[in-house]
Enzyme design. Structure first.
Site, short mmCIF file in Angstrom:
data_model
loop_
_atom_site.label_atom_id
_atom_site.label_comp_id
_atom_site.label_asym_id
_atom_site.label_seq_id
_atom_site.Cartn_x
_atom_site.Cartn_y
_atom_site.Cartn_z
N GLN A 178 0.94 -1.29 -0.17
CA GLN A 178 0.01 -0.02 0.06
C GLN A 178 0.94 1.27 0.03
OE1 GLN A 178 -1.58 -1.43 3.92
NE2 GLN A 178 -1.46 0.88 4.54
N CYS A 236 -5.11 0.25 3.54
CA CYS A 236 -5.35 -1.08 3.92
C CYS A 236 -6.73 -1.85 3.68
CB CYS A 236 -4.81 -1.64 5.40
SG CYS A 236 -5.53 -0.54 6.50
N HIS A 274 -6.43 -1.76 11.52
CA HIS A 274 -5.87 -2.18 10.42
C HIS A 274 -6.56 -3.26 9.91
CE1 HIS A 274 -2.76 -2.78 7.49
NE2 HIS A 274 -2.34 -4.10 8.03
N ASN A 334 -1.14 -9.39 4.54
CA ASN A 334 -1.09 -8.21 4.85
C ASN A 334 -0.51 -7.31 3.46
OD1 ASN A 334 -1.11 -5.83 6.36
ND2 ASN A 334 0.74 -6.34 7.52
#
Length: 336
Positions: free
Chosen positions: A134, A140, A279, A303
């Site tokens: 990102q 996110c 997150h 992630n």
């Protein structure tokens, strides 16, 4: 640079005179780290960043010494966040905003008749695209949403296509998302439903900025959905059944800790009670491992901080142990 980050940097520079002298023994390591991540600093900023980096490195080394003594189930590692304080890291990277439940959303229903397998890994089934980054944008939520949609489309078509986070950043602000300043995965699903589609990454590439107009073109539609469902809040049994039955799902976690910033490998555990969601990640499965003769179940989380973080971009998070990091507190997935 966001205003909050600029303010933090200004305050840190004001305290520069109190900084300790750099450790000469770390000179080669510092230069190597800067080269690896192409870091350059103007003027006095390098001394400041070096001091922060050394403090972070000492924290990592101390934790890993304790891990080698059996005090932890995971190790830390230096990464591209090494020159950021934990406050700066949180302001820059953690852009998930828990969505207010304005109206009841359909809930995934647990079933005693549904026997979830002992382990699930949707990566091995072809449902998951490579790890993305990102950048310096709190987007996110968009990466979590595209990951769930990519899995949905693979289930429907048998083809894995990377979808456009930038499409979501540019086109969902009217729904309450704030681009690089945070957003809601559920409103991303709502946009795809109402818009009738979402572009591919190739047709609508990522820029990591939120100052562009919406440029969606239906000619390049690569995904659709009819809405989304939620998983009962805090219920890891329901989450296990959902990810086994549905595929990758969007989750939110508390990623604020210093150790989360530098997670390297092993099965992560959150500080007790730390469940302030900030997150978004993609839950792609679960498994069990033997850690020092103890059997530990863990979630597999994808992630969006590049392959240079964690287990090549993934985190293994302790499962069925009090909803670690709030992982089961805000779960959603799109419907065909």
């Amino acid at each position: 640079m966001p205003c909050a980050m600029a303010l933090t940097l200004g305050l840190l520079l004001a305290l520069l005179g109190c900084a300790t002298a750099p450790d000469p023994a770390l000179e080669e390591a510092w230069e190597g780290w800067k080269s690896l991540y192409a870091k350059e600093y103007p003027g006095e900023a390098e001394a400041l960043r070096r001091e922060i980096w050394e403090q972070n490195l000492r924290h990592i080394q101390q934790h890993n010494r304790e891990e080698s003594q059996g005090k932890h189930s995971y190790r830390l590692a230096m990464n591209h966040f090494g020159d950021l304080t934990n406050q700066e890291f949180n302001e820059l990277m953690n852009g998930y905003t828990p969505m207010p439940r304005e109206e009841p959303a359909p809930l995934f229903q647990t079933s005693a008749a549904l026997k979830a397998p002992m382990k699930v890994d949707w990566r091995a089934k072809g449902y998951v695209t490579p790890v993305k980054s990102q950048g310096d944008c709190g987007s996110c939520w968009a990466f979590s949403a595209t990951g769930a949609l990519e899995g949905l489309m693979f289930r429907r078509t048998g083809k894995l296509v990377a979808l456009s986070e930038q499409n979501l950043i540019d086109c969902t602000q009217k729904l309450g998302n704030m681009g690089c300043r945070g957003g809601y995965a559920q409103r991303a699903f709502q946009y795809v439903r109402d818009n009738g589609g979402l572009s591919s990454e190739r047709a609508y590439p990522y820029t990591g900025t939120d100052n562009s107009n919406c440029r969606y073109n239906p000619r390049y539609k690569a995904a659709t959905c009819s809405g989304f469902w939620m998983v009962p809040r805090g219920n890891e049994v329901a989450l296990t059944q959902a990810v086994a039955a549905v595929g990758p799902v969007s989750v939110a976690v508390d990623a604020s800790s210093h150790n989360f910033q530098f997670y390297g490998s092993g099965i992560f555990t959150c500080p007790y009670g730390q469940q302030q969601l900030n997150h978004a990640m993609l839950l792609v499965g679960y498994n069990t491992a033997q850690i020092r003769n103890c059997s530990m179940s863990y979630w597999i989380l994808k992630n969006s901080w590049s392959e240079g973080w964690g287990e090549k971009g993934y985190m293994f998070l302790l499962k069925d142990a009090g909803n670690q990091c709030g992982v089961a507190s805000d779960v959603s997935y799109p419907l065909a």
